[in-house]
Design an enzyme around this catalytic site. Sequence first.
Site, mmCIF file in Angstrom:
data_model
loop_
_atom_site.group_PDB
_atom_site.id
_atom_site.type_symbol
_atom_site.label_atom_id
_atom_site.label_comp_id
_atom_site.label_asym_id
_atom_site.label_seq_id
_atom_site.Cartn_x
_atom_site.Cartn_y
_atom_site.Cartn_z
ATOM 1 N N SER A 1 76.184 29.695 42.093
ATOM 2 C CA SER A 1 75.615 28.529 42.765
ATOM 3 C C SER A 1 75.494 28.691 44.280
ATOM 4 O O SER A 1 75.614 27.716 45.026
ATOM 5 C CB SER A 1 76.414 27.255 42.416
ATOM 6 O OG SER A 1 76.323 26.977 41.026
ATOM 7 N N ASN B 1 69.506 38.076 41.499
ATOM 8 C CA ASN B 1 69.482 38.419 40.075
ATOM 9 C C ASN B 1 68.543 37.432 39.384
ATOM 10 O O ASN B 1 68.894 36.265 39.212
ATOM 11 C CB ASN B 1 70.901 38.319 39.512
ATOM 12 C CG ASN B 1 70.956 38.479 38.004
ATOM 13 O OD1 ASN B 1 69.969 38.857 37.375
ATOM 14 N ND2 ASN B 1 72.111 38.172 37.423
ATOM 15 N N TRP B 2 67.362 37.930 39.018
ATOM 16 C CA TRP B 2 66.365 37.025 38.421
ATOM 17 C C TRP B 2 66.693 36.688 36.964
ATOM 18 O O TRP B 2 66.029 35.857 36.350
ATOM 19 C CB TRP B 2 64.971 37.656 38.524
ATOM 20 C CG TRP B 2 64.341 37.470 39.882
ATOM 21 C CD1 TRP B 2 64.929 36.944 41.005
ATOM 22 C CD2 TRP B 2 62.991 37.794 40.260
ATOM 23 N NE1 TRP B 2 64.033 36.925 42.045
ATOM 24 C CE2 TRP B 2 62.840 37.440 41.622
ATOM 25 C CE3 TRP B 2 61.909 38.358 39.582
ATOM 26 C CZ2 TRP B 2 61.628 37.624 42.314
ATOM 27 C CZ3 TRP B 2 60.702 38.539 40.269
ATOM 28 C CH2 TRP B 2 60.571 38.171 41.625
ATOM 29 N N GLY C 1 71.596 33.818 41.737
ATOM 30 C CA GLY C 1 70.741 33.636 40.574
ATOM 31 C C GLY C 1 69.567 32.736 40.896
ATOM 32 O O GLY C 1 68.560 33.156 41.454
ATOM 33 N N GLY C 2 69.697 31.461 40.554
ATOM 34 C CA GLY C 2 68.587 30.515 40.655
ATOM 35 C C GLY C 2 67.900 30.501 42.006
ATOM 36 O O GLY C 2 66.662 30.423 42.077
ATOM 37 N N HIS D 1 77.746 41.669 33.906
ATOM 38 C CA HIS D 1 77.549 40.244 34.212
ATOM 39 C C HIS D 1 78.153 39.400 33.082
ATOM 40 O O HIS D 1 78.087 39.774 31.907
ATOM 41 C CB HIS D 1 76.051 39.943 34.360
ATOM 42 C CG HIS D 1 75.792 38.602 34.971
ATOM 43 N ND1 HIS D 1 75.934 37.435 34.259
ATOM 44 C CD2 HIS D 1 75.444 38.248 36.226
ATOM 45 C CE1 HIS D 1 75.673 36.406 35.063
ATOM 46 N NE2 HIS D 1 75.368 36.877 36.262
ATOM 47 N N GLY E 1 75.243 28.860 37.755
ATOM 48 C CA GLY E 1 74.183 27.978 37.277
ATOM 49 C C GLY E 1 74.608 26.536 37.102
ATOM 50 O O GLY E 1 73.895 25.753 36.478
ATOM 51 N N GLU F 1 77.129 36.892 31.621
ATOM 52 C CA GLU F 1 76.179 36.528 30.560
ATOM 53 C C GLU F 1 76.022 37.665 29.553
ATOM 54 O O GLU F 1 75.804 37.417 28.365
ATOM 55 C CB GLU F 1 74.841 36.117 31.188
ATOM 56 C CG GLU F 1 74.978 34.759 31.894
ATOM 57 C CD GLU F 1 74.025 34.527 33.049
ATOM 58 O OE1 GLU F 1 73.081 35.313 33.240
ATOM 59 O OE2 GLU F 1 74.245 33.542 33.785
ATOM 60 N N GLU G 1 82.148 36.551 40.284
ATOM 61 C CA GLU G 1 81.348 35.415 39.838
ATOM 62 C C GLU G 1 82.176 34.578 38.859
ATOM 63 O O GLU G 1 82.203 34.883 37.652
ATOM 64 C CB GLU G 1 80.075 35.895 39.141
ATOM 65 C CG GLU G 1 79.159 36.700 40.028
ATOM 66 C CD GLU G 1 77.716 36.664 39.521
ATOM 67 O OE1 GLU G 1 76.843 36.310 40.319
ATOM 68 O OE2 GLU G 1 77.478 36.942 38.335
#
Length: 256
Positions: A214, A10-11, A235-236, A93, A175, A95, A169
């Site tokens: 993470s 997931n960018w 993610g990252g 998500h 993150g 976010e 998640e």
Amino acid sequence: MVHRPYIVGNWKMNGSRALLAEARAIDRGAARYKDVAVALAPPFPLIGLLRDEVSAIGVGGQDCHTAPKGAHTGDVSAAMLADIGADFVIVGHSERRRDHGETDALVQAKAEAALAAGLGVIVCVGETLDERDAGHAEAVVTRQVDASLPTGDGVAEAATLGRLSVAYEPVWAIGTGRVAAVEDVVAIHAVIAARLTARFGDAGAKVRILYGGSVNGENAAALLAAPGVSGALVGGASLTADAFLPIVAAAGTGEL
Ligand code: 13P
């Protein structure tokens, strides 16, 4: 049929056309792991471009509207995603729940719109740190699964075909570099699996349950080997091939 492990990047709101080089490298690397389903969800402007650059991996969106079209300025429908070649969409998500006030009912409607458009869907759930500290993690996730997953005809079939996934998640692990303990992941995934079976019967067992928060090349192997973990939402560490491919490798049996 047990579905292949599913490793999804997931960018988020990251990337530009320059990052398509990383997508190409991820695609080339993923092609060596035929026993792993790999996908990327770039931001909307990059979906069509990325689609044209890759062949071994799936491509998806990070959100969709509930309606197929209409007067909804700034929104993108599931049908539009399908039209530009997306295979799936992430909904719910944390976010988006946080930044856009998305409720379980809205997430459910988005998931239903995605399936109706022929997309696969990944429904995200997960508790906040306050909820975990208060001992409410299982209750929160149970509520989210019950109220956010799509309903209606065809959902069980989508599950059987591997087009429905749930991503657990924990918000506090996203993150932060603070990955959830494997035993906590196993416990929550078991709760989710039980709800899925209660809801969809045998088809519920075909729903992949991904862990996200993470995940990186160091911790992926332990997480992916845990019972009930059928993939990862990353993610990252999905932004470069160097960071992402070791996670793909950890899910497969091939050599990197
Ligand atoms: P990180 O891997 O950066 O923690 O993000 C997880 C996530 O939110 C994926 O959807």
